[in-house]
Design an enzyme around this catalytic site. Sequence first.
Site, PDB file in Angstrom:
ATOM      1  N   ASP A   1     -28.311 -35.056   2.649  1.00 46.63           N
ATOM      2  CA  ASP A   1     -27.345 -34.548   3.319  1.00 46.63           C
ATOM      3  C   ASP A   1     -25.930 -34.729   2.647  1.00 46.63           C
ATOM      4  O   ASP A   1     -25.881 -35.194   1.660  1.00 46.63           O
ATOM      5  CB  ASP A   1     -27.190 -35.463   4.670  1.00 46.63           C
TER       6      ASP A   1
ATOM      7  N   ASP B   1     -26.827 -40.292   6.028  1.00 49.86           N
ATOM      8  CA  ASP B   1     -26.089 -41.574   6.391  1.00 49.86           C
ATOM      9  C   ASP B   1     -26.725 -42.284   7.434  1.00 49.86           C
ATOM     10  O   ASP B   1     -25.993 -43.470   7.642  1.00 49.86           O
ATOM     11  CB  ASP B   1     -24.551 -41.099   6.585  1.00 49.86           C
TER      12      ASP B   1
ATOM     13  N   ASP C   1     -28.550 -38.339  11.115  1.00 53.07           N
ATOM     14  CA  ASP C   1     -29.898 -37.574  10.636  1.00 53.07           C
ATOM     15  C   ASP C   1     -31.101 -38.388  10.704  1.00 53.07           C
ATOM     16  O   ASP C   1     -32.010 -38.294  10.067  1.00 53.07           O
ATOM     17  CB  ASP C   1     -29.532 -38.017   8.816  1.00 53.07           C
TER      18      ASP C   1
END
Length: 639
Positions: free
Chosen positions: A335, A533, A537
């Site tokens: 990400d 994080d 997610d």
Amino acid sequence: MNKKQKTLLIRIIVALAIFVVAEVLSQTGVLASAFGEPGELYAEFAIFFIAFLVAGYDIVAGAFRNLAHGHALDEDFLMTIATFGAFALVLFPDSDPHMAEGAAVMIFFQVGELFQSYAVDKSRKSIADMMDISPEFANIMREGQLEQVDPFELVPDDEFVVLPGERIPLDGEIVDGESQIDTAALTGESVPRMGRPGDEVISGCVNLTGRLVVRATKPFEDSTVSRILELVENASEKKARTENFITRFARIYTPVVVGLAAALAILPPLLFGQSWSDWILRGLTFLVVSCPCALVISVPLSFFGGIGGASRQGILVKGSNYLEALGDATTVVFDKTGTLTDGTFSVTEVFPAEGVDRGQLLATAALAESFSTHPIAQSVKAACESTLDASVVTDVEEISGKGVKAQIAGEEVLVGNGKLMTAFSVPFEERSAAGTVLYVAKGGRFIGAIIIADSLKPQAKQAIADLHAAGVHRTVMLTGDRASVANAVAADLGIDEVHAELLPQNKVEELEAILQQTHAQTNGKGKVAFVGDGINDAPVLTRADIGIAMGAMGSDAAIEAADIVLMKDNPDSIATAKHIAKRTMSIVWQNIVFALGVKFAVLILAAFGIANMWMAVFADVGVAVIAILNAMRAMKAPK
């Protein structure tokens, strides 16, 4: 060394002393002079048997106890049968005495057990160091006096006091006081953080310098420290494929070699009239060599050591299966926001139009954004160095997808993207940048552009390079950000592939495609790790072969969804975790190849009567000790 280990060490030393005395008395002829023939043989038998019992009475007792419960084929049973058999050879007059070998096998087997116990304790201590983060009490103020209570007694919104040198007992928010806070136990970072009123603090960290008053935000059972301890305690339950294979292998291997040893001892004398004593000795030697303790001990110990070494780096692995999978990872998917970037927007560049002062441009934009709580608006206000008088701002209007329109001291001000300028027919100088571009117009005239960007973490570029060096062939970035921004970040960091402008559900779809490609290209051997994080997610973390949550201090979602939790907000921890996983797997396979290679070689020699009982002792105990010492290297994670 604990009490049990000290007792075993004393027994080994006493047994060795008796063994040496027996050897000296036998070799110098003292026993022969004192007892004659055949009394010398029985005296020698008695002294060596005493040494045997001092060293291994618990092994013998354990073997018979397991036999009574139907669990005979373990290493205690193998050692007991082999050593009893060595002593029983005294009943065969045509054979050489083997009492010394029988006693030696048991003594050195216990030496191996001592090494194993010490190694496991040392590995457990590295986990126990993590367990020390658990606070024993919380201070609360009652009738003007501090009183220590169990952290379980506190509930959210209760206030507690943390004095210098004490651990923070619950997750919370600082209400009063300032202090440096040591987070090393959770993150591995040696530099303390500064805590001030309004800052969040998490349980398990140490308050260093000042008195803090903290308001609890979670009950103790849901606090970060409780979740981490539960995670570490349960890590041993999730075994790697290699570990499960060794367990299954031992279950099949042990009865097979016991059967072969019995056949080796009985069939040649029965079928071909060979010497009973010779073939029984071969069978016993075969039995000692066959003990699989080197594998059964060293492989789980290697994984346990790897998990313990990782925990000291602030890398929490939920099981050896995830450590093994990370070692096989060939693709790492990231990400962007909060993982490779700080997740905080700031003004990176300012381009005033001709005749416009830089400070004036920032002040105008900041005033127009003065009533907005959007991160971009906050970053513009933070970059403005002049004092703002919001009373001059009127008629603020948010224009969806475009920006803000406001009246400042009677003049119309526009702050937003190119669409906003076009909508109000303001000619402007278009700019391309790795970030968000804010165009500013005042009184219908373009006065400049401001670039807002989410700055890269300083370690991010090195982290990508380290991952490539560690054997990761493909790095991918998934982000909801604009393609131009994502491509610029990827080019700067050296990331191989980018998928931008994704909605959360699109991220799962892209990851599914990456998983299929990777598994097809590597015949299922290569694994895909996703790094996020941990807050937004969770679906992607769960779907990947290995979900890695980074910078997860205080993040419940991270600890729940991820397989590996990196407690410090540092992308290079991913490469460190990969190195630890590869090093652990290397040690595991070194032990497997070494143990099986030596055992099979000596087993063949034993079957042909070339290997004696001393070689058998080395092939069993010696190999086990070497494998255990090698496994202990897994605990020494890079610092």
